[in-house]
Design a protein around this motif. Structure first.
Motif, PDB file in Angstrom:
ATOM      1  N   THR A 100       0.800  -1.178  -0.263  1.00 46.74           N
ATOM      2  CA  THR A 100       0.055  -0.018  -0.010  1.00 46.74           C
ATOM      3  C   THR A 100       0.940   1.050  -0.028  1.00 46.74           C
ATOM      4  O   THR A 100       0.479   2.174  -0.787  1.00 46.74           O
ATOM      5  CB  THR A 100      -1.101  -0.110   1.236  1.00 46.74           C
ATOM      6  N   ALA A 101       1.846   1.272   0.941  1.00 42.47           N
ATOM      7  CA  ALA A 101       2.753   2.573   0.849  1.00 42.47           C
ATOM      8  C   ALA A 101       3.511   2.831  -0.365  1.00 42.47           C
ATOM      9  O   ALA A 101       3.612   3.798  -1.092  1.00 42.47           O
ATOM     10  CB  ALA A 101       3.718   2.364   2.144  1.00 42.47           C
ATOM     11  N   ILE A 102       4.096   1.558  -1.051  1.00 43.58           N
ATOM     12  CA  ILE A 102       4.397   1.727  -2.354  1.00 43.58           C
ATOM     13  C   ILE A 102       3.427   2.375  -3.345  1.00 43.58           C
ATOM     14  O   ILE A 102       4.022   3.123  -4.192  1.00 43.58           O
ATOM     15  CB  ILE A 102       5.102   0.519  -2.567  1.00 43.58           C
ATOM     16  N   CYS A 103       2.250   1.839  -3.345  1.00 46.08           N
ATOM     17  CA  CYS A 103       1.307   2.478  -4.414  1.00 46.08           C
ATOM     18  C   CYS A 103       1.157   3.954  -3.900  1.00 46.08           C
ATOM     19  O   CYS A 103       1.186   4.697  -4.898  1.00 46.08           O
ATOM     20  CB  CYS A 103      -0.190   1.727  -4.197  1.00 46.08           C
ATOM     21  N   GLN A 104       0.835   4.195  -2.819  1.00 46.10           N
ATOM     22  CA  GLN A 104       0.916   5.577  -2.344  1.00 46.10           C
ATOM     23  C   GLN A 104       2.273   6.491  -2.830  1.00 46.10           C
ATOM     24  O   GLN A 104       1.948   7.695  -3.205  1.00 46.10           O
ATOM     25  CB  GLN A 104       0.839   5.733  -0.892  1.00 46.10           C
ATOM     26  N   GLU A 105       3.403   5.913  -2.855  1.00 46.90           N
ATOM     27  CA  GLU A 105       4.551   6.733  -3.287  1.00 46.90           C
ATOM     28  C   GLU A 105       4.550   7.013  -4.551  1.00 46.90           C
ATOM     29  O   GLU A 105       4.685   7.935  -5.352  1.00 46.90           O
ATOM     30  CB  GLU A 105       5.623   6.070  -2.622  1.00 46.90           C
ATOM     31  N   LEU A 106       4.265   5.712  -5.323  1.00 47.42           N
ATOM     32  CA  LEU A 106       3.897   5.887  -7.028  1.00 47.42           C
ATOM     33  C   LEU A 106       3.041   6.887  -7.304  1.00 47.42           C
ATOM     34  O   LEU A 106       3.426   7.780  -8.203  1.00 47.42           O
ATOM     35  CB  LEU A 106       3.616   4.425  -7.468  1.00 47.42           C
ATOM     36  N   PRO A 125      20.412   0.222  16.280  1.00 46.98           N
ATOM     37  CA  PRO A 125      21.251   1.561  16.329  1.00 46.98           C
ATOM     38  C   PRO A 125      20.015   2.693  16.514  1.00 46.98           C
ATOM     39  O   PRO A 125      20.293   3.791  17.151  1.00 46.98           O
ATOM     40  CB  PRO A 125      22.104   1.756  15.282  1.00 46.98           C
ATOM     41  N   LEU A 126      19.015   2.700  15.726  1.00 46.01           N
ATOM     42  CA  LEU A 126      18.037   3.844  15.580  1.00 46.01           C
ATOM     43  C   LEU A 126      16.955   3.658  16.538  1.00 46.01           C
ATOM     44  O   LEU A 126      16.191   4.482  16.668  1.00 46.01           O
ATOM     45  CB  LEU A 126      17.378   3.695  14.230  1.00 46.01           C
ATOM     46  N   ASN A 127      16.947   2.541  17.401  1.00 43.40           N
ATOM     47  CA  ASN A 127      16.182   2.405  18.681  1.00 43.40           C
ATOM     48  C   ASN A 127      14.710   2.650  18.266  1.00 43.40           C
ATOM     49  O   ASN A 127      14.006   3.151  19.039  1.00 43.40           O
ATOM     50  CB  ASN A 127      16.613   3.381  19.590  1.00 43.40           C
ATOM     51  N   ARG A 128      14.205   2.177  16.950  1.00 48.68           N
ATOM     52  CA  ARG A 128      12.736   2.047  16.802  1.00 48.68           C
ATOM     53  C   ARG A 128      12.620   1.218  15.826  1.00 48.68           C
ATOM     54  O   ARG A 128      13.494   0.871  14.927  1.00 48.68           O
ATOM     55  CB  ARG A 128      12.616   3.566  16.181  1.00 48.68           C
ATOM     56  N   PHE A 129      11.461   0.941  15.192  1.00 53.44           N
ATOM     57  CA  PHE A 129      10.968   0.216  14.206  1.00 53.44           C
ATOM     58  C   PHE A 129      10.812   1.144  12.963  1.00 53.44           C
ATOM     59  O   PHE A 129      10.414   2.124  13.087  1.00 53.44           O
ATOM     60  CB  PHE A 129       9.725  -0.554  14.452  1.00 53.44           C
ATOM     61  N   GLY A 130      10.638   0.556  11.995  1.00 54.47           N
ATOM     62  CA  GLY A 130      10.520   1.176  10.630  1.00 54.47           C
ATOM     63  C   GLY A 130       9.067   1.474  10.238  1.00 54.47           C
ATOM     64  O   GLY A 130       8.057   0.764  11.043  1.00 54.47           O
ATOM     65  N   GLN A 131       8.734   2.384   9.361  1.00 52.95           N
ATOM     66  CA  GLN A 131       7.404   2.781   8.766  1.00 52.95           C
ATOM     67  C   GLN A 131       7.400   2.219   7.300  1.00 52.95           C
ATOM     68  O   GLN A 131       8.395   2.332   6.858  1.00 52.95           O
ATOM     69  CB  GLN A 131       7.279   4.292   8.954  1.00 52.95           C
ATOM     70  N   PRO A 132       6.118   1.913   7.008  1.00 53.63           N
ATOM     71  CA  PRO A 132       6.095   1.546   5.535  1.00 53.63           C
ATOM     72  C   PRO A 132       6.333   2.580   4.582  1.00 53.63           C
ATOM     73  O   PRO A 132       7.103   2.115   3.396  1.00 53.63           O
ATOM     74  CB  PRO A 132       4.599   1.056   5.665  1.00 53.63           C
ATOM     75  N   GLU A 133       6.040   3.964   4.835  1.00 56.27           N
ATOM     76  CA  GLU A 133       6.587   4.927   4.066  1.00 56.27           C
ATOM     77  C   GLU A 133       8.071   4.882   3.755  1.00 56.27           C
ATOM     78  O   GLU A 133       8.742   5.292   2.672  1.00 56.27           O
ATOM     79  CB  GLU A 133       6.151   6.255   4.596  1.00 56.27           C
ATOM     80  N   GLU A 134       9.035   4.446   4.799  1.00 62.26           N
ATOM     81  CA  GLU A 134      10.350   4.363   4.624  1.00 62.26           C
ATOM     82  C   GLU A 134      10.797   3.433   3.444  1.00 62.26           C
ATOM     83  O   GLU A 134      11.700   3.628   2.863  1.00 62.26           O
ATOM     84  CB  GLU A 134      10.971   4.346   5.994  1.00 62.26           C
ATOM     85  N   VAL A 135      10.189   2.241   3.525  1.00 57.75           N
ATOM     86  CA  VAL A 135      10.461   1.317   2.779  1.00 57.75           C
ATOM     87  C   VAL A 135      10.118   1.688   1.385  1.00 57.75           C
ATOM     88  O   VAL A 135      10.351   1.270   0.165  1.00 57.75           O
ATOM     89  CB  VAL A 135       9.972  -0.117   3.007  1.00 57.75           C
ATOM     90  N   ALA A 136       8.738   2.095   1.268  1.00 53.64           N
ATOM     91  CA  ALA A 136       8.162   2.893  -0.112  1.00 53.64           C
ATOM     92  C   ALA A 136       8.901   3.900  -0.697  1.00 53.64           C
ATOM     93  O   ALA A 136       9.293   3.524  -2.159  1.00 53.64           O
ATOM     94  CB  ALA A 136       6.828   3.225   0.174  1.00 53.64           C
ATOM     95  N   LYS A 137       9.602   4.726  -0.142  1.00 57.93           N
ATOM     96  CA  LYS A 137      10.562   5.729  -0.742  1.00 57.93           C
ATOM     97  C   LYS A 137      11.585   4.960  -1.112  1.00 57.93           C
ATOM     98  O   LYS A 137      12.180   5.323  -2.274  1.00 57.93           O
ATOM     99  CB  LYS A 137      11.091   6.687   0.410  1.00 57.93           C
ATOM    100  N   VAL A 182      10.695   2.908  -4.327  1.00 60.92           N
ATOM    101  CA  VAL A 182      10.467   3.990  -5.743  1.00 60.92           C
ATOM    102  C   VAL A 182      11.546   4.334  -6.304  1.00 60.92           C
ATOM    103  O   VAL A 182      11.650   4.723  -7.526  1.00 60.92           O
ATOM    104  CB  VAL A 182       9.214   4.960  -5.480  1.00 60.92           C
ATOM    105  N   PHE A 183      12.417   4.658  -5.406  1.00 61.04           N
ATOM    106  CA  PHE A 183      13.991   5.303  -5.480  1.00 61.04           C
ATOM    107  C   PHE A 183      14.570   4.195  -6.611  1.00 61.04           C
ATOM    108  O   PHE A 183      15.189   4.586  -7.597  1.00 61.04           O
ATOM    109  CB  PHE A 183      14.828   5.671  -4.424  1.00 61.04           C
ATOM    110  N   SER A 199      13.571   3.785  -9.990  1.00 58.15           N
ATOM    111  CA  SER A 199      13.688   4.859 -11.030  1.00 58.15           C
ATOM    112  C   SER A 199      14.871   5.263 -11.635  1.00 58.15           C
ATOM    113  O   SER A 199      15.857   4.638 -11.372  1.00 58.15           O
ATOM    114  CB  SER A 199      13.318   6.281  -9.929  1.00 58.15           C
ATOM    115  N   ASP A 200      14.980   6.179 -12.402  1.00 62.00           N
ATOM    116  CA  ASP A 200      16.333   6.626 -13.075  1.00 62.00           C
ATOM    117  C   ASP A 200      17.432   7.099 -12.371  1.00 62.00           C
ATOM    118  O   ASP A 200      18.519   7.185 -12.592  1.00 62.00           O
ATOM    119  CB  ASP A 200      16.035   7.381 -14.241  1.00 62.00           C
ATOM    120  N   ASN A 201      16.909   7.460 -11.009  1.00 63.89           N
ATOM    121  CA  ASN A 201      17.937   8.075 -10.026  1.00 63.89           C
ATOM    122  C   ASN A 201      18.819   6.769  -9.749  1.00 63.89           C
ATOM    123  O   ASN A 201      19.841   6.940  -9.038  1.00 63.89           O
ATOM    124  CB  ASN A 201      17.360   8.298  -8.806  1.00 63.89           C
TER     125      ASN A 201
END
Length: 256
Positions: free
Chosen positions: A21-27, A218-230, A233-234, A237-239
């Protein structure tokens, strides 16, 4: 249109799930037409498609069972008829597996999980690869596991099939680069969505487990789906045009 993607559409297999879902949102945020797939939860997929703008935003959904190539081919054909060229394939499916020691995994469960994840990813590539070639190239992004970098106890049913898929991704990168096709994976750690939230609700992950895992990151927290999605999508991409065959961690430093 986004200058970092060619015209056409992205296929998000498992797009109705948490990370999908987060990937779709980012796209969609980057003006990229999206065809998202679901396995059984049609209501959730259609609701997501509508929330993302539906036909006005060039978003649609199709039912796909990865063990049934007919459903895959039908979805791809409909996407090409609607949007033109297929240029990106995101594989964001996941089997809802128990946390289990290897000694308690039955042959039947092992076979079922391997078929769902490893065979499913192969079928996805088998069905889409000719279309990426026909379009002049493209990209695969597979959502994998940080357990491939450092084995987490009781996680064999997640790690083993993804290890097989990772070699498949590397093989595609090696063999299809000549056709301008790239393939990469993202090794995700604990992401606060999907299967993790369901297992947390079931009490599989209690407060002591959660605090223990967080304190080791090290970051002492869990990740968010938006962080995976970005990242996903990167990578498509051509980046990331000179990046292929890589397993990129998005895990808060779990593998360090």
């Amino acid at each position: 249109m986004n200058d970092l993607y060619p015209s056409g559409f992205a296929l998000v297999i498992g797009g109705s799930g948490g990370v999908g879902t987060a990937i779709c949102q980012e796209l969609v945020a980057n003006n990229i037409p999206v065809l998202l797939t679901y396995n059984s939860n049609r209501e959730r997929a259609e609701r997501l498609s509508n929330e993302l703008g539906g036909s006005q935003a060039s978003v649609s959904c199709e039912q796909v069972t990865l063990q049934d190539l007919t459903t895959l081919n039908r979805a791809i054909s409909r996407g090409i008829a609607q949007y033109g060229r297929l240029h990106s394939v995101f594989i964001a499916t996941g089997y809802d597996i128990p946390q289990s020691p290897i000694s308690e995994v039955t042959p039947e469960l092992w076979q079922r999980v391997m078929r769902s994840d490893a065979e499913g990813a192969f079928n996805a590539i088998h069905a889409t690869l000719p279309h990426l070639r026909d379009g002049g190239g493209g990209s695969y992004v597979h959502i994998s596991s940080a357990g491939l970098l450092k084995y987490p106890p009781l996680d064999i049913l997640s790690v083993a099939p993804k290890a097989a898929v990772e070699e498949l991704i590397k093989g595609v990168a090696k063999e299809e680069g000549i056709n301008n096709i790239r393939a990469n994976s993202i090794a995700i750690g604990v992401i606060e969505t999907g299967i993790f939230l369901r297992l947390k609700e079931q009490g599989v992950f209690d407060d002591a487990w959660i605090e223990g895992v967080k304190s080791a990151l090290p970051l002492n927290r869990f990740g968010q789906p938006e962080e995976v999605a970005k990242m996903a999508v990167f990578l498509a991409s051509d980046n990331a045009a000179y990046t292929t065959g890589q397993l990129i961690p998005v895990d808060g430093g779990f593998g360090v």
